[in-house]
Design a protein around this motif. Structure first.
Motif, PDB file in Angstrom:
ATOM      1  N   MET A   1      46.465  -8.743  14.995  1.00  0.00           N
ATOM      2  CA  MET A   1      46.069  -9.786  14.080  1.00  0.00           C
ATOM      3  C   MET A   1      45.425  -9.141  12.866  1.00  0.00           C
ATOM      4  SD  MET A   1      42.912 -12.238  15.184  1.00  0.00           S
ATOM      5  CE  MET A   1      41.476 -11.288  15.550  1.00  0.00           C
ATOM      6  N   GLY A   2      45.687  -9.649  11.672  1.00  0.00           N
ATOM      7  CA  GLY A   2      45.064  -9.148  10.464  1.00  0.00           C
ATOM      8  C   GLY A   2      43.644  -9.673  10.360  1.00  0.00           C
ATOM      9  N   TYR A   3      42.697  -8.781  10.156  1.00  0.00           N
ATOM     10  CA  TYR A   3      41.301  -9.169  10.182  1.00  0.00           C
ATOM     11  C   TYR A   3      40.501  -8.065   9.524  1.00  0.00           C
ATOM     12  CZ  TYR A   3      37.091 -11.214  12.177  1.00  0.00           C
ATOM     13  OH  TYR A   3      35.886 -11.811  12.337  1.00  0.00           O
ATOM     14  N   ASP A   4      39.408  -8.404   8.884  1.00  0.00           N
ATOM     15  CA  ASP A   4      38.567  -7.394   8.247  1.00  0.00           C
ATOM     16  C   ASP A   4      37.293  -7.188   9.052  1.00  0.00           C
ATOM     17  OD1 ASP A   4      40.448  -7.368   6.260  1.00  0.00           O
ATOM     18  OD2 ASP A   4      39.176  -8.299   4.743  1.00  0.00           O
ATOM     19  N   LEU A   5      36.881  -5.943   9.115  1.00  0.00           N
ATOM     20  CA  LEU A   5      35.593  -5.572   9.689  1.00  0.00           C
ATOM     21  C   LEU A   5      34.777  -4.912   8.585  1.00  0.00           C
ATOM     22  CD1 LEU A   5      36.791  -3.981  13.058  1.00  0.00           C
ATOM     23  CD2 LEU A   5      35.706  -6.215  12.752  1.00  0.00           C
ATOM     24  N   HIS A   6      33.465  -4.935   8.730  1.00  0.00           N
ATOM     25  CA  HIS A   6      32.575  -4.413   7.692  1.00  0.00           C
ATOM     26  C   HIS A   6      31.485  -3.572   8.347  1.00  0.00           C
ATOM     27  CE1 HIS A   6      34.380  -7.636   5.268  1.00  0.00           C
ATOM     28  NE2 HIS A   6      34.240  -8.348   6.369  1.00  0.00           N
ATOM     29  N   ILE A   7      31.272  -2.383   7.806  1.00  0.00           N
ATOM     30  CA  ILE A   7      30.163  -1.542   8.239  1.00  0.00           C
ATOM     31  C   ILE A   7      29.120  -1.610   7.130  1.00  0.00           C
ATOM     32  CG2 ILE A   7      29.408   0.795   8.771  1.00  0.00           C
ATOM     33  CD1 ILE A   7      32.239   1.329   9.861  1.00  0.00           C
ATOM     34  N   GLU A  12      23.541  -9.107   6.872  1.00  0.00           N
ATOM     35  CA  GLU A  12      24.847  -9.744   6.672  1.00  0.00           C
ATOM     36  C   GLU A  12      25.643  -8.857   5.721  1.00  0.00           C
ATOM     37  OE1 GLU A  12      25.816 -12.269   8.389  1.00  0.00           O
ATOM     38  OE2 GLU A  12      23.862 -12.831   9.213  1.00  0.00           O
ATOM     39  N   TYR A  13      26.879  -8.561   6.055  1.00  0.00           N
ATOM     40  CA  TYR A  13      27.655  -7.585   5.278  1.00  0.00           C
ATOM     41  C   TYR A  13      27.774  -7.962   3.810  1.00  0.00           C
ATOM     42  CZ  TYR A  13      31.759 -10.644   5.430  1.00  0.00           C
ATOM     43  OH  TYR A  13      32.624 -11.689   5.273  1.00  0.00           O
ATOM     44  N   TYR A  14      27.762  -9.242   3.488  1.00  0.00           N
ATOM     45  CA  TYR A  14      27.904  -9.651   2.084  1.00  0.00           C
ATOM     46  C   TYR A  14      26.641  -9.354   1.265  1.00  0.00           C
ATOM     47  CZ  TYR A  14      26.084 -13.831   4.429  1.00  0.00           C
ATOM     48  OH  TYR A  14      25.370 -14.692   5.222  1.00  0.00           O
ATOM     49  N   ASP A  15      25.561  -8.907   1.906  1.00  0.00           N
ATOM     50  CA  ASP A  15      24.349  -8.478   1.206  1.00  0.00           C
ATOM     51  C   ASP A  15      24.239  -6.952   1.131  1.00  0.00           C
ATOM     52  OD1 ASP A  15      23.397 -11.077   0.750  1.00  0.00           O
ATOM     53  OD2 ASP A  15      22.422 -11.155   2.719  1.00  0.00           O
ATOM     54  N   ILE A  71      31.357  -0.387   4.030  1.00  0.00           N
ATOM     55  CA  ILE A  71      32.674   0.145   4.317  1.00  0.00           C
ATOM     56  C   ILE A  71      33.535  -1.024   4.786  1.00  0.00           C
ATOM     57  CG2 ILE A  71      34.002   1.853   5.615  1.00  0.00           C
ATOM     58  CD1 ILE A  71      31.525   2.884   3.792  1.00  0.00           C
ATOM     59  N   GLU A  72      34.624  -1.278   4.074  1.00  0.00           N
ATOM     60  CA  GLU A  72      35.542  -2.365   4.411  1.00  0.00           C
ATOM     61  C   GLU A  72      36.693  -1.780   5.218  1.00  0.00           C
ATOM     62  OE1 GLU A  72      34.757  -5.514   3.431  1.00  0.00           O
ATOM     63  OE2 GLU A  72      32.954  -4.644   2.564  1.00  0.00           O
ATOM     64  N   ILE A  73      36.965  -2.379   6.371  1.00  0.00           N
ATOM     65  CA  ILE A  73      38.051  -1.936   7.243  1.00  0.00           C
ATOM     66  C   ILE A  73      39.072  -3.050   7.285  1.00  0.00           C
ATOM     67  CG2 ILE A  73      38.667  -1.117   9.543  1.00  0.00           C
ATOM     68  CD1 ILE A  73      35.604  -0.483   9.888  1.00  0.00           C
ATOM     69  N   LYS A  74      40.278  -2.751   6.821  1.00  0.00           N
ATOM     70  CA  LYS A  74      41.329  -3.769   6.733  1.00  0.00           C
ATOM     71  C   LYS A  74      42.567  -3.306   7.482  1.00  0.00           C
ATOM     72  CE  LYS A  74      39.758  -5.186   2.172  1.00  0.00           C
ATOM     73  NZ  LYS A  74      39.372  -6.549   2.367  1.00  0.00           N
ATOM     74  N   GLY A  75      43.191  -4.249   8.163  1.00  0.00           N
ATOM     75  CA  GLY A  75      44.430  -3.923   8.856  1.00  0.00           C
ATOM     76  C   GLY A  75      44.721  -4.896   9.973  1.00  0.00           C
ATOM     77  N   ARG A  76      45.713  -4.544  10.723  1.00  0.00           N
ATOM     78  CA  ARG A  76      46.098  -5.339  11.892  1.00  0.00           C
ATOM     79  C   ARG A  76      45.601  -4.603  13.123  1.00  0.00           C
ATOM     80  NH1 ARG A  76      49.202  -9.408  10.710  1.00  0.00           N
ATOM     81  NH2 ARG A  76      50.057  -9.652  12.801  1.00  0.00           N
ATOM     82  N   PHE A  77      44.634  -5.200  13.789  1.00  0.00           N
ATOM     83  CA  PHE A  77      43.997  -4.567  14.933  1.00  0.00           C
ATOM     84  C   PHE A  77      44.603  -5.092  16.228  1.00  0.00           C
ATOM     85  CE2 PHE A  77      40.738  -5.060  11.634  1.00  0.00           C
ATOM     86  CZ  PHE A  77      40.465  -3.734  11.387  1.00  0.00           C
ATOM     87  N   GLY A  78      44.916  -4.190  17.115  1.00  0.00           N
ATOM     88  CA  GLY A  78      45.272  -4.552  18.468  1.00  0.00           C
ATOM     89  C   GLY A  78      44.256  -3.889  19.381  1.00  0.00           C
ATOM     90  N   GLY A  79      44.032  -4.422  20.533  1.00  0.00           N
ATOM     91  CA  GLY A  79      43.065  -3.797  21.433  1.00  0.00           C
ATOM     92  C   GLY A  79      41.646  -4.017  20.964  1.00  0.00           C
ATOM     93  N   ALA A  94      24.306   1.909  10.855  1.00  0.00           N
ATOM     94  CA  ALA A  94      24.661   0.645  10.230  1.00  0.00           C
ATOM     95  C   ALA A  94      25.173  -0.335  11.290  1.00  0.00           C
ATOM     96  CB  ALA A  94      25.722   0.887   9.155  1.00  0.00           C
ATOM     97  N   ASN A  95      25.566  -1.508  10.837  1.00  0.00           N
ATOM     98  CA  ASN A  95      26.078  -2.566  11.694  1.00  0.00           C
ATOM     99  C   ASN A  95      27.578  -2.710  11.496  1.00  0.00           C
ATOM    100  OD1 ASN A  95      23.338  -3.498  12.355  1.00  0.00           O
ATOM    101  ND2 ASN A  95      23.295  -4.128  10.213  1.00  0.00           N
ATOM    102  N   LEU A  96      28.260  -3.163  12.528  1.00  0.00           N
ATOM    103  CA  LEU A  96      29.678  -3.508  12.437  1.00  0.00           C
ATOM    104  C   LEU A  96      29.778  -5.001  12.607  1.00  0.00           C
ATOM    105  CD1 LEU A  96      32.660  -2.648  12.257  1.00  0.00           C
ATOM    106  CD2 LEU A  96      32.624  -2.391  14.746  1.00  0.00           C
ATOM    107  N   GLN A  97      30.373  -5.654  11.606  1.00  0.00           N
ATOM    108  CA  GLN A  97      30.426  -7.112  11.589  1.00  0.00           C
ATOM    109  C   GLN A  97      31.812  -7.567  11.168  1.00  0.00           C
ATOM    110  OE1 GLN A  97      27.646  -8.798   8.773  1.00  0.00           O
ATOM    111  NE2 GLN A  97      27.346 -10.601  10.046  1.00  0.00           N
ATOM    112  N   GLY A  98      32.286  -8.641  11.796  1.00  0.00           N
ATOM    113  CA  GLY A  98      33.563  -9.240  11.432  1.00  0.00           C
ATOM    114  C   GLY A  98      33.408 -10.251  10.319  1.00  0.00           C
ATOM    115  N   ASP A  99      34.531 -10.729   9.809  1.00  0.00           N
ATOM    116  CA  ASP A  99      34.541 -11.707   8.719  1.00  0.00           C
ATOM    117  C   ASP A  99      33.764 -12.983   9.031  1.00  0.00           C
ATOM    118  OD1 ASP A  99      35.949 -10.350   6.792  1.00  0.00           O
ATOM    119  OD2 ASP A  99      37.883 -11.194   7.348  1.00  0.00           O
ATOM    120  N   HIS A 100      33.718 -13.364  10.285  1.00  0.00           N
ATOM    121  CA  HIS A 100      33.066 -14.622  10.664  1.00  0.00           C
ATOM    122  C   HIS A 100      31.632 -14.409  11.139  1.00  0.00           C
ATOM    123  CE1 HIS A 100      36.861 -16.558  10.058  1.00  0.00           C
ATOM    124  NE2 HIS A 100      37.435 -15.749  10.926  1.00  0.00           N
ATOM    125  N   GLY A 101      31.075 -13.231  10.870  1.00  0.00           N
ATOM    126  CA  GLY A 101      29.684 -12.960  11.194  1.00  0.00           C
ATOM    127  C   GLY A 101      29.445 -12.378  12.576  1.00  0.00           C
TER     128      GLY A 101
END
Length: 114
Positions: A1-7, A12-15, A71-79, A94-101
């Motif tokens: 699935m295509g989804y972004d992760l943020h380090i 909150e990653y947007y800050d 750090i923006e991580i973009k792609g199609r993640f499986g597993g 740092a923290n690892l956070q998905g697009d939906h928090g």
């Protein structure tokens, strides 16, 4: 699935610009990490920076770029991509956070904070 992760070092990653991972720290980390490959450039002139790729355990290839202190991580993640990128986040304190928090560590999904 295509989804972004943020380090990010922000709650909150947007800050991330308020609590940034400095670009020079990211570049030093990325260049010293064998699983990250510089594959091109983003930006122009003095704003230009390398763009990295990582091949996940399932064979999918994702991109990692620095943007406004995160750090923006973009792609199609499986597993369980959080296992791979949770370790990078921990290395960078740092923290690892998905697009939906949602929040992740290298060991799994953390319960919601709200």
């Amino acid at each position: 699935m295509g989804y972004d992760l943020h380090i990010s070092r922000a709650e909150e990653y947007y800050d991330s610009d308020a609590h940034p991972i400095p670009l020079d720290e990211w570049l030093s980390y990325a260049e010293g990490t064998p699983t990250l490959r510089a594959v091109g450039w983003l930006g122009r002139d003095e704003e230009r920076q390398p763009h990295y790729e990582h091949t996940c355990a399932d064979g999918s290839v994702v991109s990692l770029t620095w943007f406004e202190g995160a750090i923006e991580i973009k792609g199609r993640f499986g597993g369980d991509a959080y296992r791979e990128f949770g370790a990078i986040a921990e290395d960078l304190q740092a923290n690892l956070q998905g697009d939906h928090g949602e929040r992740y560590t290298a060991r799994g999904v953390l319960p919601p904070t709200r």
